[in-house]
Design an enzyme around this catalytic site. Structure first.
Site, mmCIF file in Angstrom:
data_model
loop_
_atom_site.group_PDB
_atom_site.id
_atom_site.type_symbol
_atom_site.label_atom_id
_atom_site.label_comp_id
_atom_site.label_asym_id
_atom_site.label_seq_id
_atom_site.Cartn_x
_atom_site.Cartn_y
_atom_site.Cartn_z
ATOM 1 N N GLY A 36 46.263 38.651 28.841
ATOM 2 C CA GLY A 36 46.702 39.964 29.355
ATOM 3 C C GLY A 36 48.016 40.367 28.692
ATOM 4 C CG HIS A 37 51.663 38.171 29.380
ATOM 5 N ND1 HIS A 37 51.290 37.017 30.021
ATOM 6 C CD2 HIS A 37 52.476 38.823 30.233
ATOM 7 C CE1 HIS A 37 51.877 36.952 31.202
ATOM 8 N NE2 HIS A 37 52.592 38.043 31.375
ATOM 9 N NE ARG A 188 53.476 33.978 41.638
ATOM 10 C CZ ARG A 188 54.113 35.086 41.294
ATOM 11 N NH1 ARG A 188 53.481 36.028 40.601
ATOM 12 N NH2 ARG A 188 55.378 35.271 41.616
#
Ligand code: PAF
Length: 216
Positions: A36-37, A188
């Site tokens: 995602g990053h 996370r």
């Protein structure tokens, strides 16, 4: 790829880039990087001259000390992913570079955007997040900044922040990247067991089911 640990060195370097008419983009992260990053970095890479990625686990946005202590810290791996993604600059400061001792978060007024949903369960989270994002915007002065749609409420708060504080940074968002199971990629997730992950993926799959089976 250059790595800066202090605001002074980073500002000096970026002022030089700006003098040479380079357009600077920022992808703010707390590390523990995932696809995602990297999607955000790719998007920034496509439309900017200089891509800055910040890696800073911001203590003021954690309302739970255990959550802060357990937050994934994978700097070496993050740096090698960013190098492969053609990132130009990593800003990885210490807490003391961004906060003076005893400094409190700013008390913004974002109304219901920050008060409801996650805001209801994580008091001060959005004030802490906005405090650090405003600091990054003032230091880096990016033309564009990139945020994932996964954190939809955060994205709306950041948009409200730039409007309220009259910060001339365009906020660009990219779609959520998911595991095959449907679970949104998140730093996370490293803290979840395989059963937790399977259970968490049910949320997205149930929502998809509802969307695909709704009666008009
Ligand atoms: O989404 C995050 O990782 C953080 O909330 C951010 C935007 C980097 C601010 O600390």
């Amino acid at each position: 790829m250059q790595i800066f640990k202090t605001t002074t060195d980073l500002k000096h370097f970026l002022d030089n880039c700006r003098d040479n008419n380079k357009e600077i983009s920022l992808v703010p992260t707390m590390g523990g990087l995932h696809d995602g990053h990297l999607k955000l970095v790719d998007r920034a890479r496509e439309i900017s001259d200089i891509v800055v990625v910040s890696i800073f686990i911001n203590p003021t946005q954690f309302n739970n000390p255990e959550d802060l202590a357990n937050y994934p810290n994978t700097l070496d791996k993050d740096l090698s992913l960013l190098k492969k993604a053609n990132c130009d600059i990593v800003y990885a400061p210490k807490i003391s570079d961004l906060y003076i001792s005893g400094e409190m978060v700013k008390n913004y007024n974002f109304g219901d955007i920050a008060a409801l949903m996650e805001g209801e369960y994580r008091p001060e989270h959005f004030n802490g997040m906005a405090t650090i994002v405003e600091k990054f915007f003032r230091i880096i002065k990016p033309t564009k900044a990139f945020f994932g749609q996964k954190d939809l409420q955060q994205l709306q708060v950041v948009k409200a922040l730039v409007k309220q504080m009259k910060i001339p940074t365009e906020i660009i968002s990219t779609p959520t990247i998911r595991e095959k199971s449907g679970l949104a990629k998140s730093s996370r997730n490293k803290l979840l067991s395989s059963t937790d992950k399977e259970n968490a993926s049910l949320i997205y799959n149930c929502l998809l089911y509802c969307r695909n089976n709704k009666t008009k």
